[in-house]
Design a protein around this motif. Structure first.
Motif, short mmCIF file in Angstrom:
data_model
loop_
_atom_site.label_atom_id
_atom_site.label_comp_id
_atom_site.label_asym_id
_atom_site.label_seq_id
_atom_site.Cartn_x
_atom_site.Cartn_y
_atom_site.Cartn_z
N PHE A 126 0.73 -1.59 -0.13
CA PHE A 126 0.30 -0.22 0.39
C PHE A 126 0.48 1.06 -0.19
CE2 PHE A 126 -1.92 -3.31 2.61
CZ PHE A 126 -3.00 -3.32 2.08
N LYS A 127 0.35 2.26 -0.57
CA LYS A 127 1.39 3.83 -0.65
C LYS A 127 0.23 4.56 -0.52
CE LYS A 127 4.76 6.83 -1.18
NZ LYS A 127 5.42 6.02 0.18
N GLU A 128 0.11 5.76 0.25
CA GLU A 128 -1.74 6.52 0.07
C GLU A 128 -0.98 7.60 -0.81
OE1 GLU A 128 -3.04 6.90 5.23
OE2 GLU A 128 -1.03 6.83 4.72
N ASN A 129 -2.27 7.90 -1.47
CA ASN A 129 -2.14 8.95 -2.10
C ASN A 129 -2.05 10.78 -1.23
OD1 ASN A 129 -2.07 8.43 -4.36
ND2 ASN A 129 -4.93 8.56 -4.36
N SER A 130 -1.22 11.58 -1.59
CA SER A 130 -0.35 12.04 -0.20
C SER A 130 -1.63 13.76 -0.88
CB SER A 130 0.16 13.19 -0.76
OG SER A 130 0.79 13.17 -2.30
N GLY A 131 -1.79 13.71 -1.85
CA GLY A 131 -3.13 14.82 -2.43
C GLY A 131 -3.83 14.74 -2.99
N ALA A 132 -4.80 15.30 -4.03
CA ALA A 132 -6.05 14.90 -5.03
C ALA A 132 -5.85 13.05 -4.91
CB ALA A 132 -6.35 16.08 -5.46
N TYR A 133 -6.81 13.16 -5.73
CA TYR A 133 -7.22 11.66 -6.32
C TYR A 133 -6.88 11.40 -7.28
CZ TYR A 133 -10.44 7.55 -7.83
OH TYR A 133 -10.60 6.44 -8.49
N SER A 134 -5.94 10.34 -7.74
CA SER A 134 -4.99 9.96 -9.04
C SER A 134 -5.52 9.26 -9.08
CB SER A 134 -4.17 10.90 -8.41
OG SER A 134 -2.71 10.57 -9.46
N ALA A 135 -4.49 8.96 -10.23
CA ALA A 135 -4.31 7.35 -10.88
C ALA A 135 -2.82 7.10 -10.77
CB ALA A 135 -5.05 7.61 -12.30
N PRO A 191 -10.34 9.57 2.77
CA PRO A 191 -8.86 9.48 2.39
C PRO A 191 -9.26 9.49 0.85
CG PRO A 191 -9.14 8.01 4.23
CD PRO A 191 -9.72 8.50 3.93
N THR A 192 -8.15 10.04 0.33
CA THR A 192 -8.45 10.32 -1.53
C THR A 192 -7.69 9.23 -1.85
OG1 THR A 192 -5.65 10.77 -0.89
CG2 THR A 192 -7.62 13.28 -1.20
N GLY A 193 -7.86 8.09 -1.36
CA GLY A 193 -6.87 7.03 -1.71
C GLY A 193 -5.97 6.15 -1.75
N ARG A 245 -9.71 2.89 -9.35
CA ARG A 245 -9.37 3.99 -11.07
C ARG A 245 -8.78 3.22 -12.27
NH1 ARG A 245 -7.31 7.77 -13.88
NH2 ARG A 245 -8.99 9.70 -14.29
N ASP A 246 -8.23 2.73 -12.09
CA ASP A 246 -7.21 2.04 -13.42
C ASP A 246 -6.19 0.65 -12.82
OD1 ASP A 246 -6.71 1.18 -15.70
OD2 ASP A 246 -5.07 2.76 -16.24
N THR A 276 -13.35 6.59 -13.70
CA THR A 276 -13.98 7.28 -12.98
C THR A 276 -13.11 8.97 -12.19
OG1 THR A 276 -15.48 6.98 -11.10
CG2 THR A 276 -13.13 5.49 -11.37
N ASN A 277 -14.02 9.93 -12.02
CA ASN A 277 -13.44 10.52 -10.29
C ASN A 277 -13.58 10.07 -9.96
OD1 ASN A 277 -13.25 12.49 -12.78
ND2 ASN A 277 -15.25 13.54 -12.82
N GLU A 278 -12.75 10.67 -8.92
CA GLU A 278 -13.38 10.19 -7.23
C GLU A 278 -14.72 9.07 -6.95
OE1 GLU A 278 -11.53 10.91 -2.81
OE2 GLU A 278 -11.81 12.46 -4.26
N PRO A 279 -14.94 8.08 -6.59
CA PRO A 279 -15.80 7.62 -6.20
C PRO A 279 -16.29 8.30 -4.78
CG PRO A 279 -14.71 6.08 -6.63
CD PRO A 279 -13.69 7.14 -6.50
N VAL A 280 -17.98 9.24 -4.70
CA VAL A 280 -18.79 9.13 -3.40
C VAL A 280 -19.77 9.02 -2.76
CG1 VAL A 280 -17.20 11.83 -3.89
CG2 VAL A 280 -19.66 10.70 -4.78
N ARG A 281 -19.47 9.02 -1.47
CA ARG A 281 -20.97 7.85 -0.58
C ARG A 281 -22.33 8.79 -1.13
NH1 ARG A 281 -18.33 8.65 4.66
NH2 ARG A 281 -17.45 6.59 5.34
#
Length: 330
Positions: A13-22, A116-118, A163-164, A228-233
């Protein structure tokens, strides 16, 4: 497309540090976990066709929205990379070092509105073929299932929307794992807190098994594009409990009939870390409601109740997952 697994399969695992990204965040992975039977990676290309007007043939077929889903059962431990999945399912995370005593750390996972962003996930198919990996980007943890039966380890499985995915032939680094500190059925500990297991505010004296499932109900969002853009509830978080208990008395059955709410708690304590402080895995909610309690009568043996309950609350958090270990912050 479904992906199997070979010997020594693992996930990092590696966390996204900023915006939702591929994109791959790069650098060393934050944690590793062993995977167990049942991993499935599914890619749906949503092909659509160009019909052949004036003929019976299909003139072309084109890929549409790419939907990537990962079912990820992992080995549980009081420490290790699998804790990132808990963090990204619940969204809330707090770390307190040297608490409750020196050299012991507390990790608390709580449900919050904004996830979290992903995650970026590297999934290894194991030794066969050597070093084959799947690089899965834009991962959001949608579902969680934790279960425990007699004579078993705590089972954990997570449903992930991604996302991919990109196949790879070289892993970033060899996996590293913490010392085995498995969470086991023999770790039920009624002496740690007020009870072995509490549902609707009352103790269950003889618990045979339990399962807790959670669903963030995430929805993909496409912008007339491939990914997809960032999935939301799209609906509230649901947390449901299933358990089988011996029918000791009418306490829980009466609470079911009266729709009485009360606390929910399960404590699993492991080996001693220092002094009298042990590894701990605790699920704790202030309010739970028993929704079904069928009574299984038989001519011999104990009467059992395979009941269902829901964790409820007016606002987040409704469930605290607490862990005592010696692992540093995630």
């Amino acid at each position: 497309m479904s992906v199997g697994q070979g010997w020594n399969s693992w996930v990092s695992f590696k966390e996204n540090s900023g915006a939702y990204s591929a994109a791959d965040p790069g650098g060393a992975r934050s944690g590793y976990a062993r995977v167990v039977d049942g991993v499935q990676l599914v890619v749906d290309e949503n092909f659509y066709i160009a019909p052949g007007f004036g003929g019976i043939n299909i003139r072309g077929k084109y890929p549409g929205r790419r939907m990537v889903d990962l079912t990820l059962p992992v080995e549980t431990n009081y420490e290790g990379g699998w804790l990132y999945l808990l963090k990204h399912f619940f969204g809330g995370y707090a770390y307190t070092p040297n608490n409750p005593v020196a050299t012991v750390n507390t990790h608390i996972f709580t449900d919050v509105p904004a996830l979290p962003t992903g995650l970026f996930i590297e999934l290894s198919a194991g030794d066969i073929p050597a070093n084959q990996v799947f690089l899965i980007s834009g991962c959001k943890v949608n579902t969680m299932e934790l279960s425990l039966d007699q004579d078993s380890l705590l089972a954990a499985s997570f449903g992930i929307i991604a996302r991919d995915v990109t196949p790879g032939t070289a892993r970033i680094a060899a996996p590293t794992y913490p010392t085995d500190k498995h969470i086991k059925s023999v770790h039920y500990n009624p002496s740690y807190a007020a009870s072995l297991c509490t549902v609707a505010g009352s103790t269950i004296a003889t618990l045979q098994s339990f399962k807790i499932t959670g669903n963030n109900d995430l929805q993909r969002r496409f912008n007339l594009g491939r990914y997809t853009n960032e999935p939301v509830r799209q609906d509230p978080l649901t947390l449901e409990i299933e358990a089988v208990a011996d029918f000791e008395d009418l306490t829980h059955y009466n609470k079911f009939l009266a729709n009485t709410t009360g606390s929910f708690e399960i404590d699993l304590t492991g080996d001693i870390i220092t002094g009298a402080t042990r590894n701990l895995f605790q699920l704790l909610a202030t309010s739970s409601l028993i929704e079904a309690a069928p009574v299984n009568l038989q001519s011999r043996g104990p009467i059992t109740v395979p009941f269902k309950a829901t964790i409820i609350g007016a606002s987040s958090p409704v469930l605290n997952t607490k862990i005592y270990n010696q692992q540093a912050t995630l």
